[in-house]
Every structure is written in C-alpha cells, then in structure tokens.
Design a protein around this motif. Structure first.
Motif, PDB file in Angstrom:
ATOM      1  N   ARG A  76      -5.592   5.249   1.378  1.00 34.93           N
ATOM      2  CA  ARG A  76      -7.090   4.528   0.784  1.00 34.93           C
ATOM      3  C   ARG A  76      -7.764   5.111  -0.215  1.00 34.93           C
ATOM      4  O   ARG A  76      -8.559   4.388  -0.701  1.00 34.93           O
ATOM      5  CB  ARG A  76      -7.525   3.747   2.147  1.00 34.93           C
ATOM      6  CG  ARG A  76      -6.699   3.064   2.867  1.00 34.93           C
ATOM      7  CD  ARG A  76      -7.442   2.428   4.104  1.00 34.93           C
ATOM      8  NE  ARG A  76      -7.701   3.600   4.936  1.00 34.93           N
ATOM      9  CZ  ARG A  76      -8.213   3.644   6.154  1.00 34.93           C
ATOM     10  NH1 ARG A  76      -8.679   2.282   6.704  1.00 34.93           N
ATOM     11  NH2 ARG A  76      -8.585   4.761   6.876  1.00 34.93           N
ATOM     12  N   ASN A  79      -7.256   5.960  -5.973  1.00 35.42           N
ATOM     13  CA  ASN A  79      -7.501   4.706  -6.870  1.00 35.42           C
ATOM     14  C   ASN A  79      -5.931   4.477  -7.471  1.00 35.42           C
ATOM     15  O   ASN A  79      -5.622   5.158  -8.710  1.00 35.42           O
ATOM     16  CB  ASN A  79      -8.417   5.001  -7.762  1.00 35.42           C
ATOM     17  CG  ASN A  79      -8.829   3.622  -8.758  1.00 35.42           C
ATOM     18  OD1 ASN A  79      -8.105   2.571  -8.605  1.00 35.42           O
ATOM     19  ND2 ASN A  79     -10.006   4.006  -9.483  1.00 35.42           N
ATOM     20  N   LYS A 141       0.451   2.197   5.340  1.00 31.03           N
ATOM     21  CA  LYS A 141      -0.254   1.800   3.994  1.00 31.03           C
ATOM     22  C   LYS A 141       0.490   2.172   2.778  1.00 31.03           C
ATOM     23  O   LYS A 141       0.244   1.575   1.644  1.00 31.03           O
ATOM     24  CB  LYS A 141      -1.288   3.334   4.135  1.00 31.03           C
ATOM     25  CG  LYS A 141      -2.483   2.940   5.319  1.00 31.03           C
ATOM     26  CD  LYS A 141      -3.441   4.151   5.475  1.00 31.03           C
ATOM     27  CE  LYS A 141      -4.294   3.842   6.593  1.00 31.03           C
ATOM     28  NZ  LYS A 141      -5.194   5.094   6.596  1.00 31.03           N
ATOM     29  N   ALA A 145       0.536  -0.371  -0.182  1.00 29.97           N
ATOM     30  CA  ALA A 145       0.523   0.040  -1.566  1.00 29.97           C
ATOM     31  C   ALA A 145       1.639  -0.368  -2.451  1.00 29.97           C
ATOM     32  O   ALA A 145       1.523  -0.972  -3.795  1.00 29.97           O
ATOM     33  CB  ALA A 145       0.074   1.400  -1.647  1.00 29.97           C
ATOM     34  N   SER A 148       1.505  -4.526  -3.024  1.00 31.12           N
ATOM     35  CA  SER A 148       0.290  -4.653  -4.010  1.00 31.12           C
ATOM     36  C   SER A 148       0.580  -4.596  -5.409  1.00 31.12           C
ATOM     37  O   SER A 148      -0.201  -5.100  -6.112  1.00 31.12           O
ATOM     38  CB  SER A 148      -0.969  -4.005  -3.270  1.00 31.12           C
ATOM     39  OG  SER A 148      -0.981  -2.642  -3.570  1.00 31.12           O
ATOM     40  N   LEU A 501      -6.541  -2.801   0.941  1.00 28.44           N
ATOM     41  CA  LEU A 501      -5.407  -2.974  -0.160  1.00 28.44           C
ATOM     42  C   LEU A 501      -4.486  -3.807  -0.078  1.00 28.44           C
ATOM     43  O   LEU A 501      -4.014  -4.500  -0.889  1.00 28.44           O
ATOM     44  CB  LEU A 501      -4.952  -1.339  -0.395  1.00 28.44           C
ATOM     45  CG  LEU A 501      -5.847  -0.388  -0.939  1.00 28.44           C
ATOM     46  CD1 LEU A 501      -5.137   0.797  -0.953  1.00 28.44           C
ATOM     47  CD2 LEU A 501      -6.605  -0.561  -2.048  1.00 28.44           C
ATOM     48  N   GLY A 509      -5.757  -7.733  -3.444  1.00 26.60           N
ATOM     49  CA  GLY A 509      -5.690  -6.244  -3.071  1.00 26.60           C
ATOM     50  C   GLY A 509      -7.185  -5.977  -2.708  1.00 26.60           C
ATOM     51  O   GLY A 509      -7.724  -4.735  -2.741  1.00 26.60           O
TER      52      GLY A 509
END
Length: 576
Positions: A76, A79, A141, A145, A148, A501, A509
C-alpha cells in the motif's frame, strides 16, 4: 519366518510447507491438504493457504520474511501509478502473481508473495532482459494490486446494451469527408466499429479525460486517463491497428491517406437527443503506425460551479471578488491537465450575463459556451492570439479570455487591455504563482506594466479524491508526519486517511473524482513594489506568505487534514 511389515511412508512436504509446520503455524495434516490442493489447481502453496484461510496473508508473509531473511514491503506504500508494470506482459504477471513495482538502472524489482518460485524470477529475467530482485509482499495485497491494474475492457463493458452501441450517432459536417470508398469499407467493418464505440462509451461512463490508441511493433494498447492517471483497458490484436486508426480518422473527418504528418480533428458523439459529447482528436505518426489521442470535452464540466472545484472559503471569496472588478488581469497557471481551462470557464459562466460582451481566443475552443463569442486561433492563416485580441478591442468588450499567453506580443496587448477598462483572463505555464510574475518579466514585459495590470494569480493542481465509502485510516509515524509538514501540536488528534487499492462499487482503486489544490495570490501593493524593484520569485513568495497566502503544499495539507485526499496523492501532485 514371520514377515516384517514395512512402515507406511508418509507423503513429504515441500520446503515452505515443512518450515511452516516446524514453526508451529500450521498442522501437518492441514499443510499436506493445502499442498495437494495447490498442486491440483496449479497454484502456489502461499496462494492456496491464503485462499483457504488456513493462514492470514500478514502472518504468512512475516513467517516467510523470517525464513528467507527478506525485507517485507507493505504494497500500500507503493504508488503503482508510476510502477513499470508494462515492463512485462500481463500474461506473465498473472501466471506467476508477480508485479514489477520499481526499476533502477538495469534492475527490475518484482513484488512476490512466494519467494520459493524461482521459475518466476527466471522467466521475468528472460522476458525483460533485466536483472530481477524479488521483494516480499502479502498475498492478498498483491492480488488486489494486480487486479486493479488489469481491468479488462470487455468485462467492464459487459453490462452495456448492444443496441445502444449500434445506435451511437456521429455527427458529420456537410463538407468533404474523405474517400467515399474508404468510408464505406470502414463502415462495413462491424467489429472495429463496435470496438471503437465500446471504448468511447466506456471512457465517458468512467469519467475519463483522454483516450490513447497506441500501436507498437508486437502489440496494440488502449489506455484511459481517469482521475489524471493513465490505465491500460484493452489490448486488441496489433493486426487491426490500421483499421482502428482508419475508423477514428473517418469519425473525425481527417485525411485517411495522410499518415506522414500529424492531423487534428473533432468527433461529435450524440448519445441521446439531449446529450452530446465532443472529442478533440490528435494523430501523430510513430514508428509502428499512428498514435491517436482523443480528449473528451464534456460540456457538463464547464457547468460545475465554483463550489465544486475545491477552493477554500477565503480563496473563493478572493477569486469571485477579483473577476467582478471592471478591469485587471487574472492569470491561472499550472501544468497541462491541471484544470486551468475549467477554472477559466467557471469564471466566464459567473460573468456571462446579458449586459456583458465576452470574447475568447482559444487553441482550440474546447467547450461551447452560449452567450460567449469564441474564436479558434489559426496561426497558419495569420489568426493568432494577438490578432484576435486586436479585433476584440475594436468591438467594445467587457471581458476577454486568452487561452494562453505564449509570447511578448500577446502579453503586451493583453496587459494594455487590462489597463484600459477590460477584465482579462488567461493562462501561463509556470509551477506556482510567484514564478508567473517573473515569467512575464523574462518575456520582456516591463515591470511597471505587470504591477499595474495583474490583479490575481491562481496556481493549481488536480488531486484524486478519496472514496468516502471505502477510505481507511492511515498509520503514519509521528516523525514522518512532521517531516511532511504537519505541526507537532496537531499530530496526536489528527486522523489521516488513505485509499483502499481494491476499491468498492462506488470508486476505482479507492479514488472517486478529482479536486483542485490552489494557491490564490492577489498582487498587492507590496508585491507590486517587489516587482518594480527587480525582486525574484523567492522574494515574492516570502511576501505572499507574510500576507497569509497558502502555497500549493500548504493548501494540499488542509485537504489531507479534512480527509478529502490522501498524503500519498498530495506527494504525487506537489513537492515539499
């Protein structure tokens, strides 16, 4: 002689599963079952353990970090908008559940949840031609990611009505539309027509600002700029790239045979009897075909009202009071895509009354404003910003808008207009408000003219709003918050939010829409004196700060405090 019964051989556990059993994190039988299921489903032990909830992703990741002496990264904090995700094909990323997150020189850093998957590192090394360094992250996670960043266009469009796709109307001019044969051949290519219509509709429904059609040697991709960030949404076969270009050029009434030089055009798409969307089309020849970018011009964006733009109360009051003055110059500055045009159109909508004569010179006029006399500059035929301004001044204007001040001639005419009883609105490309004044001086505008005519400068950026439905509290160390610009006395009771996210049904997102961050700097007598005495941007900034003007960073921190944007988003659009 009695026979000796051989002991039954127990199935063996893999190294990772065995390590987890030895650490007491999972029972032997449970590990054996998960290992068998993972082998049947052709997936990793880590992915299966998390999917069956035998172990939480966080506990498993910490155990792996200890076992393999690897640092554990919270994904998280990365970027992913700037991650080199296109360094490897989507199929390889999905196959191994490994995501490129950072590149330094010839080294590509790969986020993985299973450090035992050495085959993944070898395939990424072979595919990218770069050195691969694995970075350990949590399985859940990582999955979010990857999902997304690879939202397939077809799945996003599944709910669209096929009839609506076929009935989209492209408005045509009565003039030359190019080759009739080419137009007919293209219109008969139903799959291409339907694909383009899907992309256009999807972009409108998602609130995108740009659509990029990009040909490459081995692939073709379509990307949307949504909330200021480009995301790939489709990868049609490279073989149909020429037909996609032809379809878009027919819709924009461009020359189909000309592929050597850039062309500009427009598409007007009638969605219904009461709603039409304009697209500004730009083509550019590349090594492997024509890249085509469509800028979506939604008239609704110019009708939002100043209350929706994100001004602080004090900033809004200064803005509205200044544009209602009978004369002076208001300049809006910021990079491309920072919302300068919307700010200017908002001002024009406020001023657009029956008793005012308003004229604009734009390159080009993006949105039609009834009641405003809009002119498209055409330098090739001599219709420049300066020429338009001279013509406006002969027609008794009250308000003049110049799309951009690019040269000394335009600047001098605009300043003279501001000094002779006209309100002039325009843009300049600089980073902040103080630099705008020094930029005019560097163009050659006399300092006394600047001090006497410029009344207000607004610098702005656009940041993505946090989704109010799924945003969550962020845990940031005290020292880091002080370093970011928060006061030590406010940290203990300050609550900061971050984006989820994976998003929700209301957002993409973790973000939904954008909001402006503004530096609103009136040019006071004190600042005018600094300009007259040859002061630089730093001198102007210090004086503005002493008068209570917030810089972009400070204005953005206020939006972080109120939970409108995240600290990560502020750092993306501003500098400390």
């Amino acid at each position: 002689m009695p026979t000796t019964q051989r002991p039954t051989r127990q199935p063996s556990l893999g190294g990772l599963a065995r390590q987890l059993v030895e650490d007491g994190l999972i029972e032997y039988e449970e590990a054996l079952r998960i290992q068998a299921e993972a082998q049947r489903n052709d997936e990793s032990f880590v992915a299966r353990a998390v999917a069956t909830r035998a172990l939480s992703a966080a506990v498993l990741a910490r155990a792996l970090a200890r076992a393999f002496s690897m640092p554990l990264l919270d994904l998280r904090a990365v970027n992913l908008d700037h991650a080199p995700i296109d360094a490897a094909p989507e199929s390889l990323i999905r196959k191994h559940a490994a995501l490129p997150i950072f590149r330094r020189g010839r080294t590509l850093y790969l986020a993985v949840a299973d450090p035992t998957n050495l085959q993944a590192l070898d395939e990424f090394r072979f595919n990218t031609g770069q050195q691969i360094e694995a970075v350990l992250v949590e399985q859940d996670k990582l999955e979010r990611a990857i999902e997304s960043n690879f939202n397939a266009l077809d799945s996003a469009m599944a709910g669209l009505d096929d009839v609506a796709l076929d009935n989209l109307a492209v408005e045509q001019d009565s003039g030359d539309t190019g080759s009739t044969d080419a137009l007919k051949a293209d219109a008969d290519d139903a799959p291409v027509v339907r694909f383009v219509n899907k992309v256009l509709l999807d972009a409108i429904n998602r609130g995108a600002s740009d659509i990029h059609f990009e040909p490459y040697e081995q692939r073709y991709r379509v990307r949307l700029r949504q909330d200021g960030v480009l995301r790939e949404v489709a990868s049609p076969p490279a073989a149909i790239g020429m037909r996609l270009s032809a379809r878009l050029k027919v819709m924009a009434r461009l020359d189909l045979a000309e592929r050597r030089i850039p062309q500009d055009g427009r598409i007007k798409l009638n969605l219904s009897k009461n709603r039409a969307i304009d697209f500004r089309v730009s083509t550019c020849p590349t090594l492997h075909g024509e890249k085509i970018v469509l800028r979506i011009l939604d008239p609704a964006s110019a009708q939002m009202g100043i209350e929706a733009l994100g001004y602080e109360d004090a900033q809004r009051e200064i803005f509205e009071s200044t544009i209602h003055k009978p004369y002076g110059m208001v300049l809006v500055t910021g990079p491309t895509g920072s919302g300068k045009t919307v700010s200017l159109y908002t001002a024009l909508n406020i001023l657009n009354t029956a008793d005012r004569n308003i004229s604009t010179a734009e390159d080009p006029a993006e949105i039609n404003l009834p009641g405003v006399n809009q002119v498209n500059v055409q330098p090739r035929v001599g219709l420049t910003f300066a020429t338009c301004l001279r013509a406006f001044l002969r027609q008794d204007p009250d308000v003049i808008m110049v799309g951009e001040i690019r040269d000394l001639e335009t600047a001098e005419i605009a300043i003279k207009a501001a000094q002779t009883g006209h309100m002039v609105l325009s843009t300049v490309h600089t980073n902040d408000a103080p630099q705008t004044l020094t930029r005019l001086i560097n163009m050659g505008v006399p300092a006394y003219n600047i001090a006497a005519s410029v009344t207000l400068i607004i610098a702005q950026r656009l940041a993505r709003r946090l989704c109010p439905h799924c945003k969550s509290a962020a845990e940031i160390p005290r020292d880091a918050m002080i370093e970011e610009g928060f006061g030590a006395d406010e940290i203990d009771h300050l609550k900061i939010y971050e984006a989820d996210l994976k998003g929700c049904d209301h957002c993409t997102g973790g973000y939904r829409g954008r909001v402006g961050i503004y530096q609103v700097m009136p040019v006071t007598d004190a600042i005018g004196q600094i300009i007259m005495s040859g002061g630089n941007a730093d001198d102007i900034e210090r004086q503005a700060a002493s008068e209570g003007v917030l810089n972009l960073r400070q204005a953005g921190l206020n939006k972080v405090r109120t939970g409108v944007i995240s600290l990560a988003e502020l750092n993306r659009v501003t500098v400390e």
